[in-house]
Design a protein around this motif. Structure first.
Motif, short mmCIF file in Angstrom:
data_model
loop_
_atom_site.label_atom_id
_atom_site.label_comp_id
_atom_site.label_asym_id
_atom_site.label_seq_id
_atom_site.Cartn_x
_atom_site.Cartn_y
_atom_site.Cartn_z
N HIS A 1 0.82 -1.21 0.00
CA HIS A 1 0.00 0.00 0.00
C HIS A 1 0.86 1.27 0.00
CE1 HIS A 1 -3.43 -2.57 0.53
NE2 HIS A 1 -2.85 -3.13 1.58
N SER B 1 2.38 4.74 -1.06
CA SER B 1 1.75 5.88 -1.72
C SER B 1 2.56 6.29 -2.95
CB SER B 1 1.66 7.05 -0.75
OG SER B 1 2.96 7.59 -0.53
N GLU B 2 1.92 7.03 -3.84
CA GLU B 2 2.61 7.54 -5.02
C GLU B 2 3.77 8.45 -4.62
OE1 GLU B 2 0.27 9.16 -8.20
OE2 GLU B 2 -1.29 7.66 -7.91
N GLU C 1 5.68 8.18 -2.00
CA GLU C 1 6.80 7.35 -1.54
C GLU C 1 7.56 6.75 -2.73
OE1 GLU C 1 5.48 5.39 2.64
OE2 GLU C 1 4.22 4.89 0.91
#
Length: 119
Positions: free
Chosen positions: A18, A20-21, A23
């Protein structure tokens, strides 16, 4: 053209299920640049080491095969005229700019896609 595997070493993979974009942004930009240059043959990001299962003669164990502070977080294959060119390209990997990460460049000896028609 010769091929070189670039093994990415890091404290932990950013590619959790999961993530994030934000990261993944820096690594994704690097991958897009390599793709646009035509030098990258393939690339795979690996999930965090907690997802690994080591298989040995005496059975399976949870976790990576080698216990270390850094581990292989991903890899890609470059097409480059020589090892110096491959190193110059690999030097741009975001892991190189971290305090504890980096990359390893190794010539590819043989192999490639061996199955077709996979879904």
């Amino acid at each position: 053209m010769p091929q070189y595997a670039v093994l990415i070493y890091a404290d932990e993979s950013l590619h959790a299920q999961h993530a994030s974009e934000a990261e993944l942004d820096e690594n994704d930009r690097h991958a897009r640049a390599l793709e646009a240059s035509g030098s990258m043959s393939l690339a795979y990001a690996l999930t965090p080491r907690a997802d690994a299962v080591s298989v040995r003669r005496d059975g399976e164990r949870p976790g990576p095969f080698v216990a270390a502070d850094q581990f292989v977080a991903g890899f890609y294959v470059l097409d480059a005229p020589d090892v110096d060119a491959a190193i110059a390209i690999a030097r741009e990997n975001p892991a190189v700019r971290t305090a504890t990460g980096g990359v390893e460049v190794r010539p590819v000896h043989s192999g490639g896609i061996t199955a077709t028609g996979r879904d």
